[in-house]
Design an enzyme around this catalytic site. Structure first.
Site, PDB file in Angstrom:
ATOM      1  N   THR A 139      12.084  -7.746   6.075  1.00  0.00           N
ATOM      2  CA  THR A 139      12.646  -8.412   4.901  1.00  0.00           C
ATOM      3  C   THR A 139      11.595  -8.766   3.849  1.00  0.00           C
ATOM      4  O   THR A 139      11.939  -9.293   2.801  1.00  0.00           O
ATOM      5  CB  THR A 139      13.373  -9.696   5.330  1.00  0.00           C
ATOM      6  OG1 THR A 139      12.447 -10.565   6.010  1.00  0.00           O
ATOM      7  CG2 THR A 139      14.532  -9.387   6.266  1.00  0.00           C
ATOM      8  N   GLY A 140      10.326  -8.480   4.116  1.00  0.00           N
ATOM      9  CA  GLY A 140       9.270  -8.790   3.164  1.00  0.00           C
ATOM     10  C   GLY A 140       9.116  -7.729   2.093  1.00  0.00           C
ATOM     11  O   GLY A 140       9.810  -6.706   2.086  1.00  0.00           O
TER      12      GLY A 140
ATOM     13  N   VAL B 163       6.569  -5.568   1.427  1.00  0.00           N
ATOM     14  CA  VAL B 163       6.143  -4.278   1.952  1.00  0.00           C
ATOM     15  C   VAL B 163       7.217  -3.704   2.863  1.00  0.00           C
ATOM     16  O   VAL B 163       7.473  -2.493   2.852  1.00  0.00           O
ATOM     17  CB  VAL B 163       4.798  -4.410   2.694  1.00  0.00           C
ATOM     18  CG1 VAL B 163       4.435  -3.106   3.398  1.00  0.00           C
ATOM     19  CG2 VAL B 163       3.694  -4.808   1.721  1.00  0.00           C
TER      20      VAL B 163
ATOM     21  N   ARG C 105      -8.269  -4.827  12.522  1.00  0.00           N
ATOM     22  CA  ARG C 105      -8.873  -3.703  11.796  1.00  0.00           C
ATOM     23  C   ARG C 105     -10.282  -3.380  12.246  1.00  0.00           C
ATOM     24  O   ARG C 105     -10.673  -2.218  12.285  1.00  0.00           O
ATOM     25  CB  ARG C 105      -8.874  -3.999  10.288  1.00  0.00           C
ATOM     26  CG  ARG C 105      -7.510  -3.867   9.631  1.00  0.00           C
ATOM     27  CD  ARG C 105      -7.583  -4.234   8.170  1.00  0.00           C
ATOM     28  NE  ARG C 105      -6.258  -4.230   7.558  1.00  0.00           N
ATOM     29  CZ  ARG C 105      -5.898  -4.996   6.555  1.00  0.00           C
ATOM     30  NH1 ARG C 105      -6.783  -5.843   6.028  1.00  0.00           N
ATOM     31  NH2 ARG C 105      -4.678  -4.942   6.064  1.00  0.00           N
TER      32      ARG C 105
ATOM     33  N   CYS D  82      -5.011  -2.822   1.329  1.00  0.00           N
ATOM     34  CA  CYS D  82      -4.461  -2.052   0.213  1.00  0.00           C
ATOM     35  C   CYS D  82      -5.529  -1.596  -0.772  1.00  0.00           C
ATOM     36  O   CYS D  82      -5.424  -0.498  -1.344  1.00  0.00           O
ATOM     37  CB  CYS D  82      -3.387  -2.868  -0.509  1.00  0.00           C
ATOM     38  SG  CYS D  82      -3.914  -4.511  -1.031  1.00  0.00           S
TER      39      CYS D  82
ATOM     40  N   GLN E 214      -7.238  -5.626  -9.224  1.00  0.00           N
ATOM     41  CA  GLN E 214      -6.151  -5.723  -8.259  1.00  0.00           C
ATOM     42  C   GLN E 214      -4.911  -6.382  -8.847  1.00  0.00           C
ATOM     43  O   GLN E 214      -4.972  -7.445  -9.482  1.00  0.00           O
ATOM     44  CB  GLN E 214      -6.622  -6.489  -7.008  1.00  0.00           C
ATOM     45  CG  GLN E 214      -7.708  -5.735  -6.273  1.00  0.00           C
ATOM     46  CD  GLN E 214      -8.233  -6.458  -5.048  1.00  0.00           C
ATOM     47  OE1 GLN E 214      -9.431  -6.435  -4.790  1.00  0.00           O
ATOM     48  NE2 GLN E 214      -7.362  -7.103  -4.289  1.00  0.00           N
TER      49      GLN E 214
ATOM     50  N   LYS F   1     -13.844  -6.603   3.076  1.00  0.00           N
ATOM     51  CA  LYS F   1     -12.906  -5.634   3.658  1.00  0.00           C
ATOM     52  C   LYS F   1     -13.203  -4.224   3.153  1.00  0.00           C
ATOM     53  O   LYS F   1     -13.196  -3.256   3.927  1.00  0.00           O
ATOM     54  CB  LYS F   1     -11.462  -6.014   3.301  1.00  0.00           C
ATOM     55  CG  LYS F   1     -10.911  -7.215   4.030  1.00  0.00           C
ATOM     56  CD  LYS F   1      -9.520  -7.545   3.517  1.00  0.00           C
ATOM     57  CE  LYS F   1      -9.002  -8.843   4.105  1.00  0.00           C
ATOM     58  NZ  LYS F   1      -7.667  -9.204   3.560  1.00  0.00           N
TER      59      LYS F   1
ATOM     60  N   ARG G 199      -8.934  -9.787 -10.058  1.00  0.00           N
ATOM     61  CA  ARG G 199      -7.472  -9.803 -10.184  1.00  0.00           C
ATOM     62  C   ARG G 199      -7.113  -9.644 -11.663  1.00  0.00           C
ATOM     63  O   ARG G 199      -7.686 -10.304 -12.531  1.00  0.00           O
ATOM     64  CB  ARG G 199      -6.904 -11.117  -9.651  1.00  0.00           C
ATOM     65  CG  ARG G 199      -5.402 -11.110  -9.455  1.00  0.00           C
ATOM     66  CD  ARG G 199      -4.980 -10.306  -8.245  1.00  0.00           C
ATOM     67  NE  ARG G 199      -5.326 -10.939  -6.983  1.00  0.00           N
ATOM     68  CZ  ARG G 199      -5.037 -10.432  -5.790  1.00  0.00           C
ATOM     69  NH1 ARG G 199      -4.411  -9.266  -5.699  1.00  0.00           N
ATOM     70  NH2 ARG G 199      -5.388 -11.055  -4.691  1.00  0.00           N
TER      71      ARG G 199
ATOM     72  N   HIS H 110      -3.205  -1.083  -7.748  1.00  0.00           N
ATOM     73  CA  HIS H 110      -4.619  -1.432  -7.826  1.00  0.00           C
ATOM     74  C   HIS H 110      -5.391  -0.293  -8.497  1.00  0.00           C
ATOM     75  O   HIS H 110      -5.053   0.885  -8.345  1.00  0.00           O
ATOM     76  CB  HIS H 110      -5.206  -1.648  -6.423  1.00  0.00           C
ATOM     77  CG  HIS H 110      -4.723  -2.884  -5.736  1.00  0.00           C
ATOM     78  ND1 HIS H 110      -4.020  -3.885  -6.355  1.00  0.00           N
ATOM     79  CD2 HIS H 110      -4.869  -3.288  -4.435  1.00  0.00           C
ATOM     80  CE1 HIS H 110      -3.745  -4.848  -5.480  1.00  0.00           C
ATOM     81  NE2 HIS H 110      -4.256  -4.503  -4.314  1.00  0.00           N
TER      82      HIS H 110
ATOM     83  N   ASN I  38      -0.321  -0.260  -4.553  1.00  0.00           N
ATOM     84  CA  ASN I  38      -0.757  -1.046  -3.401  1.00  0.00           C
ATOM     85  C   ASN I  38       0.351  -1.365  -2.422  1.00  0.00           C
ATOM     86  O   ASN I  38       0.079  -1.768  -1.278  1.00  0.00           O
ATOM     87  CB  ASN I  38      -1.425  -2.349  -3.864  1.00  0.00           C
ATOM     88  CG  ASN I  38      -0.581  -3.159  -4.819  1.00  0.00           C
ATOM     89  OD1 ASN I  38      -0.343  -2.730  -5.953  1.00  0.00           O
ATOM     90  ND2 ASN I  38      -0.114  -4.324  -4.389  1.00  0.00           N
TER      91      ASN I  38
END
Length: 397
Positions: A33-34, A36, A147, A177, A204, A273, A295, A302, A375
Site C-alpha cells: 500500500t506504500g 513504491v 545491503r 534509489c 534528488q 550509501k 535535494r 533523481h 527513483n
C-alpha cells in the site's frame, strides 16, 4: 534454490518434472500500500505473467512507528508488534487486472510463499525478513537493513545478475534509489574501461523522502506561487513557515545540500550509501568514491553529475557506443539540438538516461556524464521486479 536453512525445500525440489515446468512461484509483496508498493503492482501487471498467486501484505503505517530521531531518511521507529491491527488490511488493490485483498503482516501471511518482495522501513525489514525466510521464501528487500551484509548479494540485473544465485541467508538486497539511478550506465562503462575512481553529485527528488516530502514541496509551492519571493534573504523561509516537512530548509525555490542522516565527519548517510553500494555492486571494494547529495524541488526522478575515471583511455565516441548498446540505458546526448535528459522528461520511464557525455579536459582517462533515473521505478520497484524474475526463473528450473 531456497537455502536448506530456510525451512522447506524449494519449489523445484518439491514438484515432479511436468509440474515443475508448469508451476509458477507464489509471490508476496510486503508494503503493497506504500508509494513504491503501488508502483511495483503496476510493474508486475505490465511485465511477463510469471507469478502464480500474488499476495499483498500491508506494512506498519508511520502512525504506528514511534519516532527515535534522525537515524535515516526513511520513516523510523519501533516496529509494529506481531498481531497488531493494520488499517490497510482488508483494502483491495488491483494487480494483473484483478482485485486482491490486502492482508495484515503476520507469520501466517508467508505460508506457501516462494518469493517475498519487501518495501518497508528498516526496522520492519529487520524484524520480518527473517520471518519470511524461515517460512521458506526468498526475500528481495528494498530497505537498507541487509545491503552491506557480506552474506546478502546486492543485485542490479544489468550489472551483476549472477550474484542473485549466491544468497546464504535467503535474502537479496535492492540498492538505494540514488545508486540505482546511475549504476547501470556505470556498470556498462566499467566492463569496457575499468572504473578506477568515482566523484558524483546527486540532485534528488523529494519523493525519495516519501509521501511527506512530496506533500511538503506541493504545500510550499502553493505558498510561494504568484509572489515575488526569492529576492531577499530569508523571504522564502518566512513564507513557508514551519512547513519544512522532512527537509532542513525550504525546498521550494531552493536546493538543499543534504539528504539522509548525519554520519561521521559531516558525511550524510545517502552519500555513504552511494560509496558503499557502488563498491559492492561493481566488485571494487577499494574504489575511491566521493558523493555530495543535494535535494532539489523535483517530485520524482533523481539526477546525478558523474566524474568517472578509468584504467584505460576513453573517448566520447566509444562511450556513446557502449551506452547506446547497454541494456536498460537510453543515450540522449546532442547538446547542439538541446537533447539531454531532464527529470521532467524521464519521470515515469524505466531506463537510466544519460547525456552530456564529455571527456575530461585534463584527463584522457575520465568521462563526465549527466544521468537521470526515476527513483520509484528503476530506483526501487522495477529493480525489485527484475530481481524477482531472476529468482522465479531459477526456482522453475
Amino acid at each position: 534454490m531456497i537455502p536448506a536453512e530456510a525451512g522447506r525445500p524449494s519449489l523445484a525440489d518439491t514438484l515432479g518434472t511436468d509440474a515443475r515446468t508448469a508451476a509458477k512461484p507464489q509471490l508476496a509483496v510486503v508494503g503493497a500500500t506504500g508509494a513504491v508498493g503501488s508502483v511495483l503492482l503496476g510493474i508486475l501487471s505490465e511485465r511477463a505473467d510469471i507469478w502464480g498467486e500474488i499476495r499483498l501484505i500491508a506494512s506498519p503505517p508511520s502512525s504506528q512507528l514511534l519516532p527515535q530521531g534522525l537515524d535515516s531518511a526513511r520513516t523510523r521507529g519501533t516496529p509494529m508488534r506481531r498481531g497488531d491491527p493494520h488499517p490497510s488490511a482488508g483494502r483491495k488493490l488491483t494487480v494483473r487486472g484483478a482485485e486482491v485483498e490486502v492482508v495484515a503482516l503476520s507469520e501466517e501471511a508467508f505460508d506457501g510463499v516462494d518469493v517475498a518482495m519487501f518495501d518497508v522501513p528498516d526496522e520492519v525489514s529487520a524484524q520480518w525478513v527473517p520471518v519470511a525466510v524461515s517460512k521458506g521464501a526468498v526475500v528481495i528487500d528494498n530497505a537498507g537493513t541487509f545491503r552491506l551484509d557480506p552474506d546478502v548479494p546486492l543485485v542490479v540485473p544489468e550489472v551483476n545478475a549472477h550474484a542473485a544465485r549466491v544468497r546464504p541467508r535467503g535474502i537479496i538486497a535492492n540498492p538505494n534509489c540514488t545508486t540505482l539511478s546511475m549504476i547501470v550506465a556505470l556498470g556498462a562503462l566499467h566492463a569496457e574501461y575499468g572504473l578506477s575512481e568515482l566523484i558524483v553529485s546527486s540532485y534528488q527528488a523529494v519523493s525519495g523522502a516519501g509521501a511527506t516530502g512530496v506533500d511538503t514541496l506541493r504545500a510550499q509551492l502553493s505558498a510561494v506561487s504568484g509572489t515575488e519571493l526569492g529576492n531577499a534573504p530569508g523571504d522564502v523561509r518566512r513564507a513557508v513557515g514551519d512547513t519544512l516537512g522532512p527537509f532542513p530548509a525550504p525546498i521550494a525555490l531552493n536546493v538543499v545540500p543534504w539528504a539522509g542522516s548525519l554520519q561521521e565527519d559531516g558525511w550524510s548517510s545517502e552519500e555513504l550509501k552511494i560509496r558503499d553500494e557502488s563498491r559492492k555492486i561493481l566488485g571494487l571494494p577499494e574504489l575511491p568514491v566521493t558523493a555530495t547529495c543535494v535535494r532539489v524541488p523535483v517530485i520524482t526522478t533523481h539526477s546525478l553529475t558523474v566524474h568517472a575515471r578509468f584504467e584505460n583511455e576513453v573517448t566520447v565516441a566509444g562511450a556513446h557506443e557502449i551506452l547506446a548498446a547497454a541494456p536498460g540505458v537510453v543515450l540522449s546526448d546532442d547538446p547542439a539540438q538541446g537533447e539531454y535528459p531532464t527529470p521532467a522528461d524521464v519521470v515515469g520511464t524505466d531506463p537510466t538516461w544519460v547525456g552530456r557525455v564529455r571527456r575530461s579536459l585534463d584527463d584522457p582517462r575520465a568521462l563526465e556524464l549527466f544521468v537521470c533515473g526515476d527513483n520509484l521505478r528503476k530506483g526501487a520497484a522495477l529493480n525489485t521486479a527484475q530481481v524477482g524474475e531472476l529468482v522465479a526463473a531459477e526456482l522453475r528450473g
